[in-house]
Structures are given as C-alpha cells and as structure tokens.
Design a protein around this motif. Structure first.
Motif, short mmCIF file in Angstrom:
data_model
loop_
_atom_site.label_atom_id
_atom_site.label_comp_id
_atom_site.label_asym_id
_atom_site.label_seq_id
_atom_site.Cartn_x
_atom_site.Cartn_y
_atom_site.Cartn_z
N ASP A 145 -10.03 1.89 -10.03
CA ASP A 145 -10.09 2.87 -8.94
C ASP A 145 -9.96 4.26 -9.52
N CYS A 186 -10.66 -0.61 -6.16
CA CYS A 186 -9.73 -1.69 -5.80
C CYS A 186 -8.77 -1.34 -4.67
N ASP A 188 -12.90 -5.87 -9.78
CA ASP A 188 -12.72 -5.35 -8.42
C ASP A 188 -12.93 -3.84 -8.51
N THR A 217 0.87 -4.72 -5.69
CA THR A 217 0.37 -5.92 -5.01
C THR A 217 0.33 -7.10 -5.97
N GLY A 244 -5.63 -3.39 -4.06
CA GLY A 244 -5.71 -4.54 -4.94
C GLY A 244 -5.87 -5.88 -4.26
N VAL A 252 -5.30 -3.23 -14.61
CA VAL A 252 -5.58 -2.21 -13.60
C VAL A 252 -5.85 -0.90 -14.33
N LEU A 265 -9.11 -4.47 -12.29
CA LEU A 265 -9.16 -3.69 -11.06
C LEU A 265 -9.35 -2.23 -11.45
N THR A 292 0.84 -1.20 0.00
CA THR A 292 0.00 0.00 0.00
C THR A 292 0.88 1.25 0.00
N SER A 309 -0.73 1.17 -6.26
CA SER A 309 -0.65 0.15 -5.20
C SER A 309 -1.12 -1.20 -5.70
N SER A 310 -2.23 -1.21 -6.44
CA SER A 310 -2.75 -2.48 -6.95
C SER A 310 -1.74 -3.16 -7.87
#
Length: 332
Positions: free
Chosen positions: A222, A200, A197, A234, A203, A244, A220, A166, A230-231
C-alpha cells in the motif's frame, strides 16, 4: 505549486523557523522554506520529496523526533485522521502554534473546529479556494497512542472468524467495504507461488490469502503508512505472518508473482484519481509470471476491461453484483 502551499507562502514570514509540514504535497514548498521539515504518510509523495530534499522528510505514522517550533497540518480526507494528527503535533507544542491549511470543499472550516480543544482557532487567510487557520496550544493533549484509536471487527468466514484492525484514515475504517466483501468469494483455485494484495488497506485480502494458502508467499502493498500499519496489526491479530511493504503503486511490487488480488484505489483526498489503478492494469504483466493471474473488484462504471485485454490477457467477468464486478485475466 499546490494551491495550499501558495496560501502558506502568502504568510511566509510565519514559517521561517523550524516548522513541521505534516502531510505536505510533493511540490517546492521545502525549497521555499529552507528550515522546514516534512512529515508524510504517502510513500509516493515522500519518495519524490526525499529525492529533491534529502533527509528533510520522514515517512511514518508518528511525527519525526527532530524538534520543531510550530507545525502546519495539510488537511487529510478523514476526520478521525485529522483528530489524531492534530493531537500528535499539539502534544509536542505546548504553548506553540499549529496551522491548518486545506481546500474549502474538503471541509477545512469544519476541521478547524477540531482545534478548539487546544485554544481558540483563528482564520488567517483565504485564497486559491483554500483557507489557513491558526491555534495556539494552550491546552496540550497527551501524546496519542495510535493503537488505542484502532477499530476492530470480525468477519465470519467459512474457515473461521477473521479479526480486522483498522487505523484512522485507512480505507473503509471500521467496516468491510462492499467491493472487498464480494472479492472474498472469488479467491478459490489460485495458482501456488507468490501472491500480492495490491492496495492492501487494513490487510483483509492479504490475511485471508495467507490463511487459505499457507504455503504461498504473500505480500501486502500500500502507498499509505497507516494502511501498512493496519495490515500488520490485522496479520498479528490472526497469528499470521506475511510481508507488508509500502510503495507508490504497482512499480513497487515484486516480480514473478503467481497472482495479484486487488480492490484498487481510485480516490485520493477530495479529488478522483485513476492513475494507480490504471498503472496496475498497464504494468501488472511485468510483475506476473507466465500464467499468473490478476483478480480485481471494481465499480461497474469503471472501464477496466479494455485495459485488461490490452495489457494482460482475455478479461473474464466472474461476478456482477451490488454495483461491482469481479474481473479475472491470465498473463500470457
């Protein structure tokens, strides 16, 4: 006009040159300051600004490469993110000036103390329940390495540990929130196909989905650039590959999804906003294939079942624990 922008314009003579506006609201400030550049990490704000002021805003987790004479930081919610953003602009402005503007109730006075690492902070104005602070960068920091500010933790799951990364400013930085932890127990028997997601964050859900359903396409989504970054970290930390994307709400999602999984956001800054979550429930059916599912976790007090029933299908409560509920619905 955002009240923080109004406070800046009370001192407009300070911002006539090439000023960087970091985290600026999607209002007319760029129109009032024609030499200014915008830096946003909110996909919705960036899209609205770019539509009006083409090529004058950057959507990124790092400052734009274009030179600037001074910078204004619009105070974000997170103290850790504030620290990173201040360092990022101060590193570009040795001997220059940084301004900080924010609402009093958001803690702008406390945040102003973070500028003391560069020089002596000075309050310039107080109006519209906001304050404007200034500091001259007498001690410029090194350019911060965002990845070095990441927090790492491991989730012990049935199919093995999951490593989570994160970044500052991301929801539930450095830990797994209670709602997402509950939803992780209700990801079984999802239909095959394309899984989303939504919101996310770091993630976690998306990574778990990709590992549990390796043959499914996983996306994912966001609104926040730091969450998207961050996702990706991860996923990489667990040797997983998934799409993403950044976008302002469910309208940015792909079509023909087999399932939407979400711990939907309802906070932004110091204010409470339900728009993104309510839009998700109103528009999810447009993005789900027939027979597609939505499963989400929400605080018990949020009145989501009527929206789910109205716009998606029969709402089933899969769990009710620790102040949260897990809802499931199938698109007709």
């Amino acid at each position: 006009m955002d009240p923080r922008s109004e406070v800046l314009l009370r001192q407009a003579e300070l911002f006539g040159g090439s000023v960087l506006l970091a985290g600026l609201p999607a209002d007319d400030l760029l129109g009032q300051l024609p030499m200014a550049l915008g830096w946003s990490w909110h996909a919705g704000d960036h899209a609205r600004l770019d539509a009006r002021f083409a090529e004058r805003t950057t959507f990124s987790v790092t400052p734009p490469q274009a030179p600037f004479d001074c910078a204004v930081l619009f105070l974000p919610k997170s103290r850790e993110l504030t620290s990173y953003l201040l360092d990022a602009v101060a590193a570009r402005l040795p001997g220059g000036v940084i301004y900080l503007v924010g609402e009093k109730r958001a803690g702008v006075e406390r945040a102003a103390k973070q500028m003391a690492a560069f020089g002596t902070p000075r309050k310039l104005d107080s109006a519209r329940h906001c304050q404007l602070w200034q500091v001259r960068v007498e001690q410029a920091p090194d350019t911060p390495e965002l990845s070095s500010l990441a927090q790492h933790y491991s989730l012990q799951l049935a199919d093995g540990p999951l490593n989570v990364v994160t970044l500052p400013g991301v929801f539930s930085h450095g830990r797994l929130d209670v709602g997402s932890a509950l939803l992780l127990d209700y990801l079984d028997k999802l239909p095959g196909g394309h899984l989303l997601d939504f919101g996310c964050g770091a993630g976690v859900l998306g990574a778990v989905l990709k590992r549990r359903y390796p043959d499914s396409q996983v996306t994912l989504l966001d609104v926040d650039a730091f969450a998207v970054a961050s996702s990706r970290l991860t996923l990489a930390a667990n040797g997983l590959q998934a799409e993403v994307i950044s976008g302002d709400g469910i309208a940015a999602a792909p079509a023909e999804l087999s399932a939407i999984l979400s711990n939907p956001p309802f906070h932004q800054g110091v204010h409470t906003h339900y728009q993104a979550s309510e839009d998700l429930l109103r528009q999810a059916a447009k993005h789900l294939r027939k027979g597609g599912q939505i499963r989400l976790v929400a605080n018990r007090f949020l009145k989501y079942p009527p929206l789910i029933e109205q716009h998606i299908g029969a709402c089933h409560t899969l769990a009710d624990a620790k102040g949260f509920r897990i809802y499931k619905a199938v698109s007709g």
